[in-house]
Design a protein around this motif. Structure first.
Motif, PDB file in Angstrom:
ATOM      1  N   ASP A  99       0.848  -1.200   0.000  1.00  0.00           N
ATOM      2  CA  ASP A  99       0.000   0.000   0.000  1.00  0.00           C
ATOM      3  C   ASP A  99       0.880   1.245   0.000  1.00  0.00           C
ATOM      4  OD1 ASP A  99      -2.585  -1.101   0.289  1.00  0.00           O
ATOM      5  OD2 ASP A  99      -2.279  -1.348   2.449  1.00  0.00           O
ATOM      6  N   VAL A 100       0.508   2.211  -0.788  1.00  0.00           N
ATOM      7  CA  VAL A 100       1.156   3.527  -0.699  1.00  0.00           C
ATOM      8  C   VAL A 100       0.041   4.565  -0.785  1.00  0.00           C
ATOM      9  CG1 VAL A 100       2.852   5.123  -1.656  1.00  0.00           C
ATOM     10  CG2 VAL A 100       3.197   2.657  -1.924  1.00  0.00           C
ATOM     11  N   ILE A 101      -0.167   5.283   0.311  1.00  0.00           N
ATOM     12  CA  ILE A 101      -1.222   6.307   0.330  1.00  0.00           C
ATOM     13  C   ILE A 101      -0.566   7.679   0.416  1.00  0.00           C
ATOM     14  CG2 ILE A 101      -3.303   7.122   1.540  1.00  0.00           C
ATOM     15  CD1 ILE A 101      -3.673   4.249   0.741  1.00  0.00           C
ATOM     16  N   ILE A 102      -0.930   8.538  -0.502  1.00  0.00           N
ATOM     17  CA  ILE A 102      -0.443   9.925  -0.471  1.00  0.00           C
ATOM     18  C   ILE A 102      -1.676  10.807  -0.335  1.00  0.00           C
ATOM     19  CG2 ILE A 102       0.876  11.712  -1.671  1.00  0.00           C
ATOM     20  CD1 ILE A 102       1.954   9.378  -3.454  1.00  0.00           C
ATOM     21  N   ARG A 103      -1.654  11.665   0.660  1.00  0.00           N
ATOM     22  CA  ARG A 103      -2.848  12.491   0.903  1.00  0.00           C
ATOM     23  C   ARG A 103      -2.432  13.915   1.274  1.00  0.00           C
ATOM     24  NH1 ARG A 103      -7.107  10.279   5.194  1.00  0.00           N
ATOM     25  NH2 ARG A 103      -7.465   8.827   3.489  1.00  0.00           N
ATOM     26  N   CYS A 104      -3.235  14.866   0.866  1.00  0.00           N
ATOM     27  CA  CYS A 104      -3.023  16.238   1.321  1.00  0.00           C
ATOM     28  C   CYS A 104      -3.853  16.400   2.598  1.00  0.00           C
ATOM     29  CB  CYS A 104      -3.490  17.214   0.232  1.00  0.00           C
ATOM     30  SG  CYS A 104      -3.286  18.912   0.741  1.00  0.00           S
ATOM     31  N   GLY A 105      -3.184  16.665   3.717  1.00  0.00           N
ATOM     32  CA  GLY A 105      -3.884  16.744   4.996  1.00  0.00           C
ATOM     33  C   GLY A 105      -4.991  17.793   4.969  1.00  0.00           C
ATOM     34  N   ARG A 106      -6.201  17.409   5.379  1.00  0.00           N
ATOM     35  CA  ARG A 106      -7.315  18.363   5.244  1.00  0.00           C
ATOM     36  C   ARG A 106      -7.246  19.494   6.260  1.00  0.00           C
ATOM     37  NH1 ARG A 106     -11.961  17.224   8.495  1.00  0.00           N
ATOM     38  NH2 ARG A 106     -11.651  15.349   9.740  1.00  0.00           N
ATOM     39  N   ARG A 107      -6.554  19.287   7.363  1.00  0.00           N
ATOM     40  CA  ARG A 107      -6.389  20.377   8.344  1.00  0.00           C
ATOM     41  C   ARG A 107      -5.129  21.191   8.050  1.00  0.00           C
ATOM     42  NH1 ARG A 107      -7.619  15.694  10.609  1.00  0.00           N
ATOM     43  NH2 ARG A 107      -9.393  15.483  12.029  1.00  0.00           N
ATOM     44  N   SER A 108      -4.039  20.466   7.753  1.00  0.00           N
ATOM     45  CA  SER A 108      -2.727  21.117   7.633  1.00  0.00           C
ATOM     46  C   SER A 108      -2.376  21.527   6.208  1.00  0.00           C
ATOM     47  CB  SER A 108      -1.646  20.150   8.133  1.00  0.00           C
ATOM     48  OG  SER A 108      -1.593  19.004   7.279  1.00  0.00           O
ATOM     49  N   GLY A 109      -2.961  20.859   5.223  1.00  0.00           N
ATOM     50  CA  GLY A 109      -2.584  21.112   3.827  1.00  0.00           C
ATOM     51  C   GLY A 109      -1.227  20.516   3.481  1.00  0.00           C
ATOM     52  N   LEU A 110      -0.634  19.747   4.402  1.00  0.00           N
ATOM     53  CA  LEU A 110       0.700  19.177   4.147  1.00  0.00           C
ATOM     54  C   LEU A 110       0.577  17.789   3.517  1.00  0.00           C
ATOM     55  CD1 LEU A 110       2.570  20.068   7.479  1.00  0.00           C
ATOM     56  CD2 LEU A 110       2.815  21.178   5.241  1.00  0.00           C
ATOM     57  N   PRO A 111       1.552  17.415   2.677  1.00  0.00           N
ATOM     58  CA  PRO A 111       1.544  16.064   2.118  1.00  0.00           C
ATOM     59  C   PRO A 111       1.809  15.016   3.207  1.00  0.00           C
ATOM     60  CG  PRO A 111       3.088  17.509   0.938  1.00  0.00           C
ATOM     61  CD  PRO A 111       2.688  18.213   2.192  1.00  0.00           C
ATOM     62  N   LEU A 112       0.963  13.995   3.246  1.00  0.00           N
ATOM     63  CA  LEU A 112       1.129  12.884   4.191  1.00  0.00           C
ATOM     64  C   LEU A 112       1.305  11.624   3.374  1.00  0.00           C
ATOM     65  CD1 LEU A 112      -2.105  13.466   6.311  1.00  0.00           C
ATOM     66  CD2 LEU A 112       0.139  14.451   6.763  1.00  0.00           C
ATOM     67  N   ILE A 113       2.218  10.777   3.799  1.00  0.00           N
ATOM     68  CA  ILE A 113       2.447   9.526   3.070  1.00  0.00           C
ATOM     69  C   ILE A 113       2.477   8.373   4.069  1.00  0.00           C
ATOM     70  CG2 ILE A 113       4.094   8.235   1.626  1.00  0.00           C
ATOM     71  CD1 ILE A 113       5.128  11.156   0.817  1.00  0.00           C
ATOM     72  N   VAL A 114       1.759   7.304   3.757  1.00  0.00           N
ATOM     73  CA  VAL A 114       1.936   6.055   4.492  1.00  0.00           C
ATOM     74  C   VAL A 114       2.319   5.001   3.461  1.00  0.00           C
ATOM     75  CG1 VAL A 114       0.867   4.222   5.866  1.00  0.00           C
ATOM     76  CG2 VAL A 114       0.298   6.616   6.333  1.00  0.00           C
ATOM     77  N   ALA A 115       3.480   4.389   3.665  1.00  0.00           N
ATOM     78  CA  ALA A 115       3.926   3.312   2.767  1.00  0.00           C
ATOM     79  C   ALA A 115       3.993   2.025   3.575  1.00  0.00           C
ATOM     80  CB  ALA A 115       5.294   3.642   2.185  1.00  0.00           C
ATOM     81  N   VAL A 116       3.301   0.999   3.069  1.00  0.00           N
ATOM     82  CA  VAL A 116       3.373  -0.324   3.688  1.00  0.00           C
ATOM     83  C   VAL A 116       4.103  -1.227   2.707  1.00  0.00           C
ATOM     84  CG1 VAL A 116       2.053  -2.365   4.370  1.00  0.00           C
ATOM     85  CG2 VAL A 116       1.304  -0.080   5.089  1.00  0.00           C
ATOM     86  N   HIS A 117       5.280  -1.669   3.107  1.00  0.00           N
ATOM     87  CA  HIS A 117       6.049  -2.521   2.194  1.00  0.00           C
ATOM     88  C   HIS A 117       5.533  -3.950   2.226  1.00  0.00           C
ATOM     89  CE1 HIS A 117       9.512  -5.194   1.187  1.00  0.00           C
ATOM     90  NE2 HIS A 117       9.437  -4.450   0.112  1.00  0.00           N
ATOM     91  N   SER A 118       5.419  -4.520   3.432  1.00  0.00           N
ATOM     92  CA  SER A 118       4.998  -5.926   3.519  1.00  0.00           C
ATOM     93  C   SER A 118       4.229  -6.199   4.801  1.00  0.00           C
ATOM     94  CB  SER A 118       6.234  -6.824   3.483  1.00  0.00           C
ATOM     95  OG  SER A 118       5.898  -8.151   3.816  1.00  0.00           O
ATOM     96  N   ARG A 119       3.199  -7.062   4.672  1.00  0.00           N
ATOM     97  CA  ARG A 119       2.507  -7.574   5.856  1.00  0.00           C
ATOM     98  C   ARG A 119       2.622  -9.093   5.890  1.00  0.00           C
ATOM     99  NH1 ARG A 119      -1.393  -4.015   3.752  1.00  0.00           N
ATOM    100  NH2 ARG A 119      -1.698  -2.100   4.963  1.00  0.00           N
ATOM    101  N   ALA A 120       3.617  -9.636   5.186  1.00  0.00           N
ATOM    102  CA  ALA A 120       3.745 -11.100   5.103  1.00  0.00           C
ATOM    103  C   ALA A 120       3.862 -11.737   6.483  1.00  0.00           C
ATOM    104  CB  ALA A 120       4.948 -11.474   4.247  1.00  0.00           C
ATOM    105  N   LEU A 121       4.504 -11.043   7.429  1.00  0.00           N
ATOM    106  CA  LEU A 121       4.695 -11.624   8.756  1.00  0.00           C
ATOM    107  C   LEU A 121       3.739 -11.067   9.804  1.00  0.00           C
ATOM    108  CD1 LEU A 121       8.612 -11.670   8.813  1.00  0.00           C
ATOM    109  CD2 LEU A 121       7.075 -13.577   8.378  1.00  0.00           C
ATOM    110  N   GLY A 122       2.927 -10.089   9.416  1.00  0.00           N
ATOM    111  CA  GLY A 122       1.997  -9.488  10.374  1.00  0.00           C
ATOM    112  C   GLY A 122       1.754  -8.029  10.019  1.00  0.00           C
ATOM    113  N   PRO A 123       1.065  -7.290  10.893  1.00  0.00           N
ATOM    114  CA  PRO A 123       0.781  -5.875  10.616  1.00  0.00           C
ATOM    115  C   PRO A 123       2.068  -5.092  10.365  1.00  0.00           C
ATOM    116  CG  PRO A 123      -0.268  -6.589  12.657  1.00  0.00           C
ATOM    117  CD  PRO A 123       0.609  -7.711  12.226  1.00  0.00           C
ATOM    118  N   ALA A 124       2.007  -4.120   9.470  1.00  0.00           N
ATOM    119  CA  ALA A 124       3.197  -3.321   9.179  1.00  0.00           C
ATOM    120  C   ALA A 124       3.452  -2.336  10.308  1.00  0.00           C
ATOM    121  CB  ALA A 124       3.007  -2.572   7.870  1.00  0.00           C
ATOM    122  N   VAL A 125       4.722  -2.154  10.642  1.00  0.00           N
ATOM    123  CA  VAL A 125       5.077  -1.204  11.697  1.00  0.00           C
ATOM    124  C   VAL A 125       6.269  -0.359  11.235  1.00  0.00           C
ATOM    125  CG1 VAL A 125       6.598  -2.828  12.928  1.00  0.00           C
ATOM    126  CG2 VAL A 125       5.456  -1.038  14.208  1.00  0.00           C
ATOM    127  N   GLY A 126       6.280   0.883  11.629  1.00  0.00           N
ATOM    128  CA  GLY A 126       7.381   1.786  11.250  1.00  0.00           C
ATOM    129  C   GLY A 126       7.050   3.208  11.646  1.00  0.00           C
TER     130      GLY A 126
END
Ligand SMILES: NC(=O)c1ccc[n+]([C@@H]2O[C@H](COP(=O)([O-])OP(=O)(O)OC[C@H]3O[C@@H](n4cnc5c(N)ncnc54)[C@H](O)[C@@H]3O)[C@@H](O)[C@H]2O)c1
Length: 352
Positions: free
Chosen positions: A9-36
């Motif tokens: 998963d790669v989500i890129i969003r413009c924050g609705r309060r801040s107007g700043l770019p937010l990114i969440v990248a999930v590389h792998s969940r093969a072993l369980g929930p992604a953490v970082g």
């Protein structure tokens, strides 16, 4: 198209309060929930921030896999440009935007502090979901992970010393620590207690006074890597080991928490050719994540979590022995261990 997307998963969003770019990248969940962790810093463009998130989330997959955790790899980034002033209000708005985004993952991506964020910021994220670790203890978290990270580096360092010098004890050895911050100061204290000659370095001149007051030696940052040493501990920033710096290193063992120490993977071969044993950073620096997930996700006691962190020493011994017996670098060996775990599918993922 040059290459398939390696990330789930790669989500890129413009924050609705801040107007700043937010990114969440999930590389792998093969072993369980992604953490970082959640990084808040300045980038030339949001595309640079995206590249950072993709690279860092992949590294988290390998870090968690080698550490034996039942978690995958992810990363989140709040990207600032060079002109925006980060007021307390903008910071809060950006964290609220990110909190909302993390909540939408319903636990399949979980975060904690990283460059530019700290335990207090996790309190803001936790208003949206419980999946932000390392909040201060009074808010139900385990706080700054610098201490457990230092414990893990010390375990890795002793395993490395046994491999290189035939003796895990650092008594009488000279250890240069580049970066006298949260993790570096913990490592220095642990080594001084066992009688090592500790020399530290930091770009913040004010740290010199603290270092000298603790009885440590001091070396200026531009000479830290080449200073006479048995062991070198990179504990500041990444990108410090390259074709120019490696030939200047006098230490036979390099082991530290700084993320992405090598400018390129092939620098691991340059280190090996010079007879320097380099413990991969994501192996040595896993103590914080191991401790935090053991405490906050698996509800283990402090003692049990600490024991797990100290297990990083066994992992390092295994990697260095395997690398020696197969004639390859510790970096390739660590990667193979991680890839074997990842390939063995989620069904074998062990809970922390
Ligand atoms: N804190 C953790 O739990 C953790 C976990 C894994 C990895 N790491 C990594 O370990 C490193 C240290 O983390 P920390 O939490 O101690 O950070 P920190 O910010 O507390 O300390 C870093 C120190 O390095 C100094 N520094 C910056 N550039 C330098 C340079 N070129 N030469 C010498 N000193 C320099 C800074 O002034 C600071 O005092 C970072 O790379 C971090 O990403 C930290």
């Amino acid at each position: 198209m040059s290459r398939a997307l390696a990330h789930e998963d790669v989500i890129i969003r413009c924050g609705r309060r801040s107007g700043l770019p937010l990114i969440v990248a999930v590389h792998s969940r093969a072993l369980g929930p992604a953490v970082g962790g959640c990084r808040l810093r300045r980038y030339d463009t949001w595309q640079h921030a995206l590249a950072d998130a993709l690279r860092l989330s992949e590294a988290m997959t390998y870090k968690a896999a080698v550490a034996g955790l039942g978690f995958g790899g992810g990363k989140s980034v709040i990207a600032l440009d060079h002109d925006t002033v980060l007021t307390p209000q903008l910071r809060k708005s950006a964290l609220e935007d990110l909190g909302e985004l993390i909540a939408s993952f319903q636990g399949s991506y979980r975060t904690g502090p990283d460059v530019g964020t700290g335990p207090e910021d996790m309190v803001v994220l936790r208003r949206f979901s419980p999946y932000a670790y390392c909040a201060p203890e009074e808010h139900g978290g385990t706080g700054d992970s610098g201490g457990p990270t230092a414990t893990g580096v010390l375990a890795a360092l002793r395993a490395g010393a046994r491999h290189v010098f035939g003796d895990a004890s650092c008594t009488g050895r000279t250890v240069v620590i580049s970066g006298f911050g949260s993790v570096g100061s913990g490592i220095a204290a642990g080594l001084a207690t066992e009688g090592a000659r500790v020399v530290v370095s930091d770009v913040e001149a004010s740290r010199k006074e603290a270092a000298l007051a603790s009885g440590y030696g001091w070396v200026e940052p531009d000479r830290a890597l080449s200073a006479p040493a048995d062991i070198l501990v990179p504990a500041a920033v990444g990108g410090v080991l390259d074709d120019v710096t490696v030939p200047q290193i006098t230490a036979r063992l390099v082991v530290g928490p700084a993320n992405n120490q090598l400018t390129e993977e092939r620098v691991a071969d340059v280190l090996a050719e010079r007879g320097i044993v380099w413990v991969p950073d994501y192996v040595a620096g896993a103590g914080g994540i191991v401790y935090t997930l053991s405490r906050e996700s698996a509800n283990h006691s402090h003692e049990a979590a600490q024991k797990r962190v100290e297990g990083i020493g066994d992992t390092v011994t295994r990697i260095l022995d395997l690398a020696l017996s197969t004639g390859t670098t510790p970096l390739r060996t660590a990667r193979r261990i991680a890839e074997r775990r990842l390939a063995s599918s989620a069904s074998q993922a062990q809970a922390v």
